[in-house]
Design a protein around this motif. Structure first.
Motif, PDB file in Angstrom:
ATOM      1  N   ARG A 143       0.815  -1.207   0.000  1.00 25.53           N
ATOM      2  CA  ARG A 143       0.000   0.000   0.000  1.00 25.53           C
ATOM      3  C   ARG A 143       0.852   1.261   0.000  1.00 25.53           C
ATOM      4  O   ARG A 143       1.963   1.273   0.520  1.00 25.53           O
ATOM      5  CB  ARG A 143      -0.915   0.021   1.239  1.00 25.53           C
ATOM      6  CG  ARG A 143      -1.771  -1.220   1.413  1.00 25.53           C
ATOM      7  CD  ARG A 143      -2.708  -1.074   2.609  1.00 25.53           C
ATOM      8  NE  ARG A 143      -2.041  -0.637   3.817  1.00 25.53           N
ATOM      9  CZ  ARG A 143      -1.401  -1.456   4.659  1.00 25.53           C
ATOM     10  NH1 ARG A 143      -1.370  -2.758   4.417  1.00 25.53           N
ATOM     11  NH2 ARG A 143      -0.816  -0.989   5.743  1.00 25.53           N
ATOM     12  N   TYR A 147      -1.704   3.686   6.952  1.00 21.42           N
ATOM     13  CA  TYR A 147      -2.792   3.781   7.917  1.00 21.42           C
ATOM     14  C   TYR A 147      -4.185   3.611   7.319  1.00 21.42           C
ATOM     15  O   TYR A 147      -5.161   3.504   8.057  1.00 21.42           O
ATOM     16  CB  TYR A 147      -2.689   5.122   8.651  1.00 21.42           C
ATOM     17  CG  TYR A 147      -1.315   5.335   9.218  1.00 21.42           C
ATOM     18  CD1 TYR A 147      -0.865   4.575  10.290  1.00 21.42           C
ATOM     19  CD2 TYR A 147      -0.441   6.266   8.650  1.00 21.42           C
ATOM     20  CE1 TYR A 147       0.412   4.732  10.800  1.00 21.42           C
ATOM     21  CE2 TYR A 147       0.837   6.436   9.151  1.00 21.42           C
ATOM     22  CZ  TYR A 147       1.262   5.665  10.219  1.00 21.42           C
ATOM     23  OH  TYR A 147       2.533   5.818  10.720  1.00 21.42           O
ATOM     24  N   THR A 148      -4.299   3.627   5.998  1.00 25.10           N
ATOM     25  CA  THR A 148      -5.587   3.375   5.345  1.00 25.10           C
ATOM     26  C   THR A 148      -5.424   2.249   4.341  1.00 25.10           C
ATOM     27  O   THR A 148      -4.350   2.095   3.743  1.00 25.10           O
ATOM     28  CB  THR A 148      -6.114   4.636   4.625  1.00 25.10           C
ATOM     29  OG1 THR A 148      -5.248   4.954   3.534  1.00 25.10           O
ATOM     30  CG2 THR A 148      -6.191   5.807   5.581  1.00 25.10           C
ATOM     31  N   ALA A 149      -6.473   1.474   4.141  1.00 26.71           N
ATOM     32  CA  ALA A 149      -6.367   0.330   3.235  1.00 26.71           C
ATOM     33  C   ALA A 149      -7.702   0.033   2.570  1.00 26.71           C
ATOM     34  O   ALA A 149      -8.765   0.139   3.191  1.00 26.71           O
ATOM     35  CB  ALA A 149      -5.887  -0.913   3.992  1.00 26.71           C
ATOM     36  N   LEU A 188      -4.929  -6.444   8.340  1.00 24.61           N
ATOM     37  CA  LEU A 188      -4.594  -5.044   8.087  1.00 24.61           C
ATOM     38  C   LEU A 188      -4.457  -4.252   9.374  1.00 24.61           C
ATOM     39  O   LEU A 188      -3.537  -3.446   9.536  1.00 24.61           O
ATOM     40  CB  LEU A 188      -5.657  -4.415   7.178  1.00 24.61           C
ATOM     41  CG  LEU A 188      -5.652  -4.899   5.719  1.00 24.61           C
ATOM     42  CD1 LEU A 188      -6.914  -4.458   5.001  1.00 24.61           C
ATOM     43  CD2 LEU A 188      -4.411  -4.387   4.984  1.00 24.61           C
ATOM     44  N   VAL A 193      -3.099  -0.533  10.178  1.00 23.94           N
ATOM     45  CA  VAL A 193      -4.146   0.218   9.479  1.00 23.94           C
ATOM     46  C   VAL A 193      -5.194   0.711  10.471  1.00 23.94           C
ATOM     47  O   VAL A 193      -5.656  -0.044  11.324  1.00 23.94           O
ATOM     48  CB  VAL A 193      -4.800  -0.653   8.375  1.00 23.94           C
ATOM     49  CG1 VAL A 193      -6.055   0.016   7.819  1.00 23.94           C
ATOM     50  CG2 VAL A 193      -3.796  -0.911   7.254  1.00 23.94           C
TER      51      VAL A 193
END
Length: 438
Positions: A143, A147-149, A188, A193
């Motif tokens: 990614r 921190y975001t997925a 995650l 995440v």
């Protein structure tokens, strides 16, 4: 050590597919290249929703061809929606390509790569859905954000919008089993995440093909996983957005107050020609219901201008909706005929210059609405997930998906903080750190 470079066109589904391919390549011993000039493998993940991305793909391939002069063993591959729709045509236009594969057999990349390395043309475009395509979900994602997925929950679309190529390039709707989704979310979260973005061509249709689970139930289940701080989802069809889902959005603390709900056109006559399955009034009732349960919700939409048969009166119905709803963001495009779709056979009413003027006027109206919505944030304190720290500034997004820039280096990457908004720009906000939350 071999290096790869992936160029991605199109939607969040393509982005997630590219992240999965990067994970596959990492498992094969590849590392990401800093630029395509240093790559041993170049993959172009394509989009076919509009004509412009098609043209960009061919332009990119013309540039990437130069890699063969420097590294004759370098492999160039084309995949994604355009490859699914016109893979053999691309191969004719760019015969230097080594691999071509579509949307349903991405998990075959290791075998195709081996074939290409042996000096063969590795071309595999599967018309039917590969029953083993979920093997792709077993690979880790590489990614851009820590921190975001994205998490794919459904593939394909059963709607038959007359302008849309997606049902032809992505196939029928196939929901993933809820256990597999929750396991991926768990992995995650363990990887750091904080924000989970559930994606699909039509996320709100999730579970209909399975018969034993519904989308709102998935939202509750994802929220129950410890460590999930935020949940977003994209994209849903208005027909499939029901009151149960809206209630869940309101009740679940982690679900962000933001929704992308494509209208495409405001005229009932054009909506019928598009086969969208709702009227302007029915769409606006969904907006009313959303604001009843979630008063502060931020909304975005997609709009097509110049659809075959559209008149100025039809166009003004779209402007009417734009002004009534007051979206926070609008993605608006000129109609682009897609080969094989019913709309491609429909006669266009207005000339290109007129449609361009309509589009420009619509965008200018929306710019003012967006600026107005942003100014309403001034002096408010909002929650921001910090995703980037660069040149003395922190950058993150509010729960309503507003981009926020904050002065100062505070070592807060991945933290959810409170920010007091000091200035509203047309497309972003600026603020000062008020309090660390998580």
């Amino acid at each position: 050590m071999k290096r790869y470079y992936i160029r991605t066109f199109g939607c969040q589904m393509n982005v997630n597919d590219s992240q999965k391919m990067a994970g596959m390549l990492k498992s094969l011993g590849y590392e990401p290249a800093r630029s395509w000039e240093e790559a041993d493998l170049i993959l172009v993940n394509t989009c076919s929703v509009r004509e412009k991305p098609d043209q960009k793909v061919l332009s990119a391939l013309g540039e990437f061809k130069k890699i063969k002069n420097k590294n004759p063993d370098a492999i160039i591959g084309v995949c994604g929606c355009l490859a699914q729709r016109a893979g053999y045509e691309i191969l004719q236009k760019a015969p230097f390509i080594d691999m071509v594969f579509g949307t349903t057999n991405i998990h075959h990349l290791p075998q195709l790569l081996k074939e290409a390395q042996a000096g063969n043309k590795a071309v595999e475009i599967i018309e039917d859905i590969d029953e083993n395509e979920t093997e792709l979900d077993r690979y880790p994602t590489v990614r851009d954000s820590i921190y975001t997925a994205y998490v794919t929950i459904i593939r394909g679309c059963d709607k038959k919008c007359t302008y849309c190529i997606v049902p032809y390039t992505r196939g029928r709707e196939r929901s993933r089993r809820i256990g597999e989704i929750l396991q991926e979310v768990q992995w995650l979260v363990e990887d750091g995440v904080k924000e989970i973005h559930l994606i699909g061509q039509n996320v709100t249709a999730y579970g209909k093909d399975l018969g034993d689970v519904k989308f709102h139930e998935l939202l509750y289940a994802v929220a129950d996983i410890e460590g999930v701080e935020r949940i977003r989802f994209t994209t849903g069809h208005p027909r499939d957005l029901d009151e149960e889902t809206i209630k869940a959005m309101a009740e679940i603390p982690q679900v962000c107050e933001y929704l992308h709900l494509p209208i495409q056109a405001g005229s009932d006559r054009i909506l019928k020609a598009m086969d969208r399955g709702y009227t302007q009034k029915e769409y606006l009732k969904k907006i009313e219901l959303l604001r009843k349960y979630i008063p502060d919700i931020a909304l975005s939409t997609d709009i097509i201008v110049g659809f075959p048969g559209e008149t100025y009166q039809d166009y003004m119905e779209t402007i009417k909706v734009l002004k009534e709803v007051e979206y926070d963001q609008v993605f608006a495009f000129k109609y682009s005929p897609r080969p094989g779709t019913p709309a491609a056979q429909m006669p266009v009413t207005e000339d290109s210059e007129t449609v361009s003027r309509w589009l420009s006027d619509l965008i200018n109206i929306q710019k003012e609405i967006t600026f107005k919505k942003n100014r309403a944030y001034e002096n408010k304190v909002v929650e921001v997930l910090i995703e980037e720290e660069k040149d003395g500034k922190l950058t993150g997004r509010t729960r309503t998906n507003k981009l926020v820039h904050i002065d100062g280096e505070h070592n807060l990457l991945g933290e959810i903080v409170k920010v007091r908004i000091s200035k509203a720009n047309r497309f972003s906000l600026e603020g000062e750190l008020a309090e660390k939350l998580v």
